[in-house]
Design an enzyme around this catalytic site. Structure first.
Site, PDB file in Angstrom:
ATOM      1  N   GLY A   1       4.914 -10.157   4.333  1.00 24.67           N
ATOM      2  CA  GLY A   1       5.715 -10.166   5.557  1.00 24.67           C
ATOM      3  C   GLY A   1       5.006 -10.937   6.667  1.00 24.67           C
ATOM      4  O   GLY A   1       3.772 -10.921   6.761  1.00 24.67           O
TER       5      GLY A   1
ATOM      6  N   GLY B   1      11.129  -3.115   5.470  1.00 23.29           N
ATOM      7  CA  GLY B   1      10.431  -4.409   5.439  1.00 23.29           C
ATOM      8  C   GLY B   1       9.973  -4.710   4.019  1.00 23.29           C
ATOM      9  O   GLY B   1      10.177  -5.818   3.501  1.00 23.29           O
ATOM     10  N   HIS B   2       9.344  -3.703   3.371  1.00 26.07           N
ATOM     11  CA  HIS B   2       8.914  -3.905   1.971  1.00 26.07           C
ATOM     12  C   HIS B   2      10.126  -4.177   1.084  1.00 26.07           C
ATOM     13  O   HIS B   2      10.086  -5.031   0.190  1.00 26.07           O
ATOM     14  CB  HIS B   2       8.217  -2.646   1.439  1.00 26.07           C
TER      15      HIS B   2
ATOM     16  N   MET C   1       0.851  -1.197   0.000  1.00 27.53           N
ATOM     17  CA  MET C   1       0.000   0.000   0.000  1.00 27.53           C
ATOM     18  C   MET C   1       0.887   1.247   0.000  1.00 27.53           C
ATOM     19  O   MET C   1       0.457   2.326   0.403  1.00 27.53           O
ATOM     20  CB  MET C   1      -0.942  -0.006   1.205  1.00 27.53           C
ATOM     21  N   GLY C   2       2.139   1.079  -0.426  1.00 28.23           N
ATOM     22  CA  GLY C   2       3.052   2.217  -0.482  1.00 28.23           C
ATOM     23  C   GLY C   2       3.580   2.574   0.897  1.00 28.23           C
ATOM     24  O   GLY C   2       3.571   1.740   1.808  1.00 28.23           O
TER      25      GLY C   2
END
Ligand code: PAF
Length: 294
Positions: free
Chosen positions: A144, A33-34, A27-28
């Protein structure tokens, strides 16, 4: 890197990408982590696609849809630096046109824990990821472990609806003090940020009890809860000890892998964390391995 906001071009671009595609749905408001998910996708696939879409159907009427952090130029710069091939940035109208009527509900797994506090949340998540899987024709999708219930639900969806795709669950990325990275951490005031370390401290207290031989579910939960309740700013929503596959609460001591999940509110911010017991299972393939093949 191609930034695409229409379906025909996305399909055309996918058809032109040779080999296996790894998809990282987001979701941007990207954080490390992303980027860890993107790196895992990069390492295991020929091409990588990232979607950036703040999915309105997974937000309740009193949730933070309008305030959810947004910074598309920064996100795109980060993804470009990671060598991402395609970024899909659809609008809400494209994903949910006026005529849209089809939703996916993953039964039982969506009801408790986050589902109890955020009614309809997982219906929105399941629906949007199914659409993204169809649109991107990915071979693998990366999520994640921080959102463990979401990961369990998505794996069930992929298996039940026979999506030809592998769901990879990557370990939770953490700050050095243990706080799990989350786009919502930016909402925390200074004192709240300090108190937020109690989630990790609570998990670690339960881990230590487990390592010392404790198996009684109420004791393991109680150990984590005690740490959380020691922080006056924290309002505990749940501390649950479950079977990782079914997410059913554990009633009796068990030596099987367990999933300890925490949700709290700090000021106006809802924070989640979780860990597998034994803790050593929280490695690269931990939750993926524990859940078995999709
Ligand atoms: O975890 C998230 O960021 C979202 O729930 C997801 C999977 C991108 C679906 O909107």
């Amino acid at each position: 890197m191609q930034v695409i906001d229409d379906i025909a071009r996305l399909r055309e671009t996918r058809a032109g990408l040779r080999g296996q595609l790894g998809l990282v749905p987001t979701m941007g408001a990207l954080h490390d982590g992303h980027l860890g998910l993107v790196r895992a996708a990069r390492a295991e696939n020929d091409a990588v696609a990232v979607s950036i879409f703040i999915n309105p159907t997974q937000f309740g009427p009193r949730e933070d849809l309008e305030q959810y952090p947004r910074d598309l130029p920064r996100d795109l710069a980060l993804l470009e630096a990671e060598g991402v091939d395609v970024v899909f940035t659809p609008t809400a109208d494209l994903m949910y046109p006026e005529t849209f009527r089809t939703y996916i509900n993953v039964e039982e797994l969506s009801v408790g824990l986050e589902g109890a506090s955020r009614r309809g949340h997982f219906r929105g998540v399941a629906t949007v990821v199914a659409k993204l899987f169809n649109l991107c024709s990915a071979d693998r999708a990366y999520f994640g472990q921080k959102d463990a219930q979401q990961a369990v639900i998505i794996r069930r969806l992929v298996s039940d609806l026979n999506f030809p795709l592998e769901v990879v669950v990557c370990p939770t990325a953490r700050h050095t003090d243990g706080l799990a990275l989350s786009s919502r951490n930016v909402y925390l005031a200074t004192e709240e940020r300090a108190a937020a370390t109690a989630l990790y401290r609570g998990l670690q207290a339960a881990r230590q009890a487990y390592d010392a031989g404790e198996r009684r579910p109420e004791k393991l939960r109680g150990t984590a809860r005690e740490v959380l309740e020691g922080e006056p700013l924290i309002d505990v929503d749940y501390v649950a000890l479950t079977d990782p596959g079914t997410l059913r609460g554990l009633r009796a001591p068990s030596d099987d892998p367990l999933l300890l999940l925490i949700a709290v509110t700090l000021g106006k911010t809802r924070l989640l964390d979780n860990g597998l017991l034994p803790w050593s299972l929280n490695d690269r393939d931990g939750l993926t391995r524990v859940l078995g093949a999709t």
